[in-house]
Scaffold this active site. Structure first.
Site, PDB file in Angstrom:
ATOM      1  N   PHE A 108      30.013  40.177 -25.246  1.00 23.83           N
ATOM      2  CA  PHE A 108      29.360  39.098 -25.981  1.00 23.83           C
ATOM      3  C   PHE A 108      29.093  37.924 -25.027  1.00 23.83           C
ATOM      4  O   PHE A 108      29.996  37.506 -24.292  1.00 23.83           O
ATOM      5  CB  PHE A 108      30.254  38.599 -27.113  1.00 23.83           C
ATOM      6  CG  PHE A 108      30.382  39.535 -28.279  1.00 23.83           C
ATOM      7  CD1 PHE A 108      29.371  39.632 -29.223  1.00 23.83           C
ATOM      8  CD2 PHE A 108      31.528  40.296 -28.453  1.00 23.83           C
ATOM      9  CE1 PHE A 108      29.501  40.474 -30.320  1.00 23.83           C
ATOM     10  CE2 PHE A 108      31.677  41.142 -29.546  1.00 23.83           C
ATOM     11  CZ  PHE A 108      30.650  41.229 -30.477  1.00 23.83           C
TER      12      PHE A 108
ATOM     13  N   ASP B 181      27.569  27.008 -24.845  1.00 24.14           N
ATOM     14  CA  ASP B 181      28.374  28.233 -24.955  1.00 24.14           C
ATOM     15  C   ASP B 181      28.008  29.180 -23.819  1.00 24.14           C
ATOM     16  O   ASP B 181      27.905  30.399 -23.988  1.00 24.14           O
ATOM     17  CB  ASP B 181      28.179  28.911 -26.314  1.00 24.14           C
ATOM     18  CG  ASP B 181      29.158  30.072 -26.547  1.00 24.14           C
ATOM     19  OD1 ASP B 181      30.166  30.155 -25.819  1.00 24.14           O
ATOM     20  OD2 ASP B 181      28.896  30.899 -27.436  1.00 24.14           O
TER      21      ASP B 181
ATOM     22  N   ASN C 196      28.204  36.031 -29.535  1.00 22.14           N
ATOM     23  CA  ASN C 196      29.130  35.829 -30.643  1.00 22.14           C
ATOM     24  C   ASN C 196      29.298  34.333 -30.910  1.00 22.14           C
ATOM     25  O   ASN C 196      29.826  33.639 -30.053  1.00 22.14           O
ATOM     26  CB  ASN C 196      30.478  36.458 -30.302  1.00 22.14           C
ATOM     27  CG  ASN C 196      31.387  36.580 -31.502  1.00 22.14           C
ATOM     28  OD1 ASN C 196      30.971  36.338 -32.620  1.00 22.14           O
ATOM     29  ND2 ASN C 196      32.633  36.937 -31.277  1.00 22.14           N
TER      30      ASN C 196
ATOM     31  N   HIS D 177      36.235  28.365 -32.993  1.00 27.23           N
ATOM     32  CA  HIS D 177      35.409  29.566 -33.048  1.00 27.23           C
ATOM     33  C   HIS D 177      35.749  30.212 -34.389  1.00 27.23           C
ATOM     34  O   HIS D 177      36.808  30.816 -34.539  1.00 27.23           O
ATOM     35  CB  HIS D 177      35.763  30.479 -31.875  1.00 27.23           C
ATOM     36  CG  HIS D 177      35.067  31.804 -31.897  1.00 27.23           C
ATOM     37  ND1 HIS D 177      34.134  32.172 -30.945  1.00 27.23           N
ATOM     38  CD2 HIS D 177      35.170  32.862 -32.740  1.00 27.23           C
ATOM     39  CE1 HIS D 177      33.705  33.397 -31.208  1.00 27.23           C
ATOM     40  NE2 HIS D 177      34.311  33.838 -32.295  1.00 27.23           N
TER      41      HIS D 177
ATOM     42  N   ASP E  80      38.432  29.408 -28.330  1.00 23.09           N
ATOM     43  CA  ASP E  80      37.069  29.936 -28.351  1.00 23.09           C
ATOM     44  C   ASP E  80      36.999  31.349 -27.792  1.00 23.09           C
ATOM     45  O   ASP E  80      37.611  31.684 -26.783  1.00 23.09           O
ATOM     46  CB  ASP E  80      36.119  29.045 -27.562  1.00 23.09           C
ATOM     47  CG  ASP E  80      34.700  29.519 -27.714  1.00 23.09           C
ATOM     48  OD1 ASP E  80      34.196  29.512 -28.847  1.00 23.09           O
ATOM     49  OD2 ASP E  80      34.108  29.965 -26.721  1.00 23.09           O
TER      50      ASP E  80
ATOM     51  N   HIS F   3      31.973  28.187 -20.140  1.00 23.01           N
ATOM     52  CA  HIS F   3      32.968  29.176 -19.703  1.00 23.01           C
ATOM     53  C   HIS F   3      32.856  29.332 -18.188  1.00 23.01           C
ATOM     54  O   HIS F   3      31.877  29.896 -17.699  1.00 23.01           O
ATOM     55  CB  HIS F   3      32.733  30.519 -20.402  1.00 23.01           C
ATOM     56  CG  HIS F   3      32.856  30.446 -21.887  1.00 23.01           C
ATOM     57  ND1 HIS F   3      34.061  30.581 -22.542  1.00 23.01           N
ATOM     58  CD2 HIS F   3      31.925  30.225 -22.856  1.00 23.01           C
ATOM     59  CE1 HIS F   3      33.868  30.458 -23.851  1.00 23.01           C
ATOM     60  NE2 HIS F   3      32.577  30.236 -24.063  1.00 23.01           N
TER      61      HIS F   3
ATOM     62  N   HIS G 296      30.901  22.883 -24.212  1.00 22.87           N
ATOM     63  CA  HIS G 296      31.261  24.300 -24.427  1.00 22.87           C
ATOM     64  C   HIS G 296      30.755  25.157 -23.273  1.00 22.87           C
ATOM     65  O   HIS G 296      29.643  25.689 -23.317  1.00 22.87           O
ATOM     66  CB  HIS G 296      30.640  24.749 -25.746  1.00 22.87           C
ATOM     67  CG  HIS G 296      31.184  26.027 -26.275  1.00 22.87           C
ATOM     68  ND1 HIS G 296      31.353  26.254 -27.621  1.00 22.87           N
ATOM     69  CD2 HIS G 296      31.588  27.169 -25.676  1.00 22.87           C
ATOM     70  CE1 HIS G 296      31.830  27.459 -27.818  1.00 22.87           C
ATOM     71  NE2 HIS G 296      31.984  28.045 -26.616  1.00 22.87           N
TER      72      HIS G 296
END
Length: 433
Positions: A326, A308, A281, A182, A155, A65, A63
């Site tokens: 977030f 995340d 979040n 999510h 997500d 980004h 996970h």
């Protein structure tokens, strides 16, 4: 033939650190020698001493980004994978909330080309479930798998339509790919910025009820049971959600879950002020929810720790929680943070922590070549100096993001070496500047 001999290190044998040596040749592990006396002494190879560090398989993050394309001001593939390497991660799964999102085989293929060109660790693409992540327009799931998708996720957004989630899980079940959810019901968020509880009241900020997560988890588990799909809960945050996953697993549902480091390390009562660095979040929950996640890891309900990791600009985080984006940064010090908070006090065993960061997540997504250090396998590995104390300093991060709620925290277990296919992609050994 390119050969590197890693010496003066320990590897776990069960839960016991054992003196070892590892010979890497042409990107793969050629020999693992355990014990103080080694047949590898004197072998023709470049020798790297790890000063007694713990050598593990490269960490696997389900996970992450990376923001590129479309949000390069926050992160790029080059900087995001450098940050991953700094933390010992050698395989990361990239969430699809980019601009545009990779909702077609062509866009997914372009993403893979970017990963290959600019990434210093292995990056695996996660396809969106729907075009744009907020529509009800389902992507062509079989075509996305053929193009290289390892999972499906919106997500950052919950799938609001039960019908869309049903159709997605039916298709994913046939394809043998997880749907990584999510879980968030938008109708229950109501402008909230942190957990709906005492701390929200103290700070005078709107709260997010825990039901926003849990009602979608319960819905999705029912759909997973009906369709036979693999349902994976991203960043679990409430005791009720974990209990629902545990019950579903007991009933034979193919349900898995991950915990994020920040949800294991912080509760809403730890938020010191109206500070955007603590906005994430799902939000930080109660101390009881933190305990539930620890219990979930220890009893196997939760099978992995995933970061995340969500980089943002300073303008988006150095502000009130009402206005902040977030997301937080943890991946450059995940191992050290968790080692310090849980292994050193005796709450987790060292081998448990390594499992939740390596073969545990790899097994959840069927990544057979990742998360393992074995003869013949890829030389994807990480080394951690368990005695080295460092201070989490966002200004020294390899990634662009500085949005860490752990600024100034002192931790033990810094990553000193990361290799991907035998190539050093991060080094912080004592003999290096």
């Amino acid at each position: 033939m390119s050969r590197t001999l890693l010496t003066d290190l320990v590897m776990l044998e069960g839960g016991t650190p054992v003196p070892s040596q590892v010979l890497v040749a042409d990107g793969r592990v050629e020999v693992i020698s355990r014990g103080r006396t080694s047949a590898l002494d004197g072998v023709d190879a470049e020798v790297l001493s790890l000063d007694g560090a713990l050598l593990t398989p490269g960490l696997v993050d389900l996970h992450d980004h990376l923001r590129e394309p479309g949000q390069e001001v926050k992160e790029t593939i080059a900087t995001g994978t450098a940050a991953a390497a700094r933390g010992g991660w050698t395989t990361v799964c990239a969430m699809p909330n980019t601009v545009p999102d990779p909702h077609s085989p062509e866009l997914l293929g372009e993403m893979l080309r970017r990963f290959a060109a600019d990434g210093v660790v292995k990056v695996l693409p996660i396809s969106p479930i729907t075009v744009g992540l907020v529509s009800e327009d389902l992507v062509d799931l079989p075509a996305q798998v053929q193009a290289g998708a390892v999972a499906f996720s919106n997500d950052g957004k919950g799938v609001q339509s039960a019908g869309v989630m049903y159709d997605a899980m039916r298709a994913a079940a046939v394809l043998g790919r997880p749907v990584a959810a999510h879980a968030e019901d938008d109708s229950l968020v109501r402008g909230g910025v942190l957990n709906d509880g005492r701390r929200a009241l103290e700070l005078g900020l709107p709260g997010i009820t825990r039901l926003a997560e849990t009602v979608q988890v319960v819905r999705d588990l029912a759909i997973a049971e009906q369709t036979g799909a693999h349902y994976h809960l991203c960043h679990a945050s409430t005791r009720e959600s974990i209990r629902a996953v545990r019950r579903a697993q007991a009933d034979g549902v193919h349900a898995t879950a991950e915990a994020a480091p920040h949800h294991l390390l912080l509760a809403d009562e730890d938020i010191p002020a109206d500070d955007g660095q603590y906005k994430m979040n799902p939000p930080l929950r109660t101390r009881d929810d933190v305990e539930a996640m620890v219990e979930g890891l220890c009893d196997g309900t939760i099978g992995a720790i995933a970061t995340d990791n969500a980089p943002h600009t300073a303008a988006e985080k150095d502000c009130s929680m009402r206005d902040a984006a977030f997301g937080v940064i943890t991946n450059e010090h995940t191992f050290a943070l968790l080692h310090t908070a849980f292994v050193l006090p005796g709450r987790f065993r060292l081998d448990q922590l390594v499992h939740w960061l390596t073969d545990g997540p790899a097994d959840l997504f069927g990544l057979t070549e990742a998360g393992r250090l074995r003869v013949g396998g890829p030389a994807d590995l990480a080394a951690f100096d368990l005695a080295r104390e460092v201070t989490v300093d966002p200004e020294s991060f390899a990634g662009k993001g500085r949005n860490s709620p752990f600024r100034g925290r002192r931790v033990l277990g810094d990553c000193i070496l990361t290799m991907v296919d035998g190539v050093i992609v991060h080094s912080n050994r004592k003999d290096r500047p």
